[in-house]
Scaffold this active site. Structure first.
Site, PDB file in Angstrom:
ATOM      1  N   ASP A   1       0.850  -1.160  -0.019  1.00 13.22           N
ATOM      2  CA  ASP A   1       0.109   0.211  -0.014  1.00 13.22           C
ATOM      3  C   ASP A   1       0.965   1.423   0.029  1.00 13.22           C
ATOM      4  OD1 ASP A   1      -2.187   1.625  -0.115  1.00 13.22           O
ATOM      5  OD2 ASP A   1      -2.841   1.113   2.050  1.00 13.22           O
TER       6      ASP A   1
ATOM      7  N   ASN B   1     -10.793  -2.555  -5.990  1.00 15.17           N
ATOM      8  CA  ASN B   1      -9.817  -1.544  -6.916  1.00 15.17           C
ATOM      9  C   ASN B   1     -10.370  -1.288  -8.219  1.00 15.17           C
ATOM     10  OD1 ASN B   1      -6.616  -3.124  -5.469  1.00 15.17           O
ATOM     11  ND2 ASN B   1      -7.717  -1.158  -5.020  1.00 15.17           N
TER      12      ASN B   1
END
Ligand code: FPP
Length: 251
Positions: free
Chosen positions: A22, A70
């Site tokens: 991330d 996503n």
């Protein structure tokens, strides 16, 4: 702490490490660049983590490369990420073979763009006999979805009379997940200062040690991977037992 100062215990290397990579977007934005610049640099960190994992004998490395959520990102970013994945697979395939990496995937890979699916099928075929480490890319992956699919499959088998409901236990559930062939991860690393699991391997993480670092993924290097393993090795994994029981079993 330099990499030379990190003394790892070779007898306590986790078999399976999972990583939530991330912070790519923030890393790029800090540099005044587009988010995809962060993802592109994130590929170097994938290489570093994989190399480090191979060096110390980790047997399974699972990377959260693209979550079901996503798909809600801007189309342009999704397309660029998919291109990057295809390019990276083609660029790295020889190196994966040199390192003895077997590539596998979890997630709804069949909804990825065709070019991506083709690259993955090709890379899986070319690396299928490698034995040093299994690199598992989680692509279009959602843990709740994976568990829902497993329940659907089991229910159908019960309805069809091929499975007794009393036979459903933890081991059976694990065997219906996409991770059926892998041990549960002993260590989960998440970069960028977010302290969440984000729908990643939620069944499999039941007893996993969690390691959170503020480092953004493109800055995560071999040294940082070793540090996470070092931190893991300092912890006592009790699985609900007392410290004394653990000590007694070890003597
Ligand atoms: C999270 O950062 C990262 C991703 C959604 C993609 C990860 C992909 C790669 C590292 C490159 C391709 C991978 C392989 C395996 C070749 P973010 O965009 O959520 O960052 P932010 O939280 O700062 O916005």
């Amino acid at each position: 702490m330099s990499i030379k100062d990190i003394q790892l215990d070779p007898n306590r290397i986790p078999k399976h490490v999972a990583i939530i990579m991330d912070g790519n977007g923030r890393w790029a934005q800090k540099k005044g660049e587009l988010r995809i610049f962060g993802h592109t640099n994130g590929v170097d960190s994938v290489r570093e983590a994989l190399t480090a994992a191979v060096e110390i004998g980790v047997q399974y490395l699972t990377l959260y490369a693209f979550s079901t959520e996503n798909w809600n990102r801007p189309q342009q970013e999704i397309a660029a990420l998919m291109d990057l994945l295809v390019q990276s697979i083609y660029n790295e395939i020889d190196e994966l073979n040199n390192k003895g990496v077997k590539l596998e995937t979890i997630g709804d890979v069949e909804i990825l763009p065709k070019s991506c699916q083709n690259a993955l099928v090709d890379a899986k075929k070319k690396t299928k006999d490698n034995q040093k480490i299994t690199l598992i890319l989680a692509l279009s992956y959602s843990s709740r979805r994976e568990i829902s699919h497993a329940i659907q499959k089991m229910t159908k088998e019960v309805v069809d009379g091929n499975l007794k409901s009393e036979a459903i236990n933890e081991d059976l559930i694990s065997s219906y997940l996409s991770t059926a062939n892998y041990p549960d991860p002993e260590l989960l690393i998440r970069t960028s200062g977010e302290n969440r699991v984000s729908n990643f391997l939620m069944w499999q993480l039941a007893y996993t040690e969690l390691y959170f670092t503020k480092i953004l993924w493109p800055d995560f290097k071999k040294k940082n991977f070793y540090k996470a393993i070092f931190d893991y090795q300092k912890r006592e994994r009790r699985f609900g037992k007392t410290s004394q029981q653990i000590l007694d079993n070890n003597v």
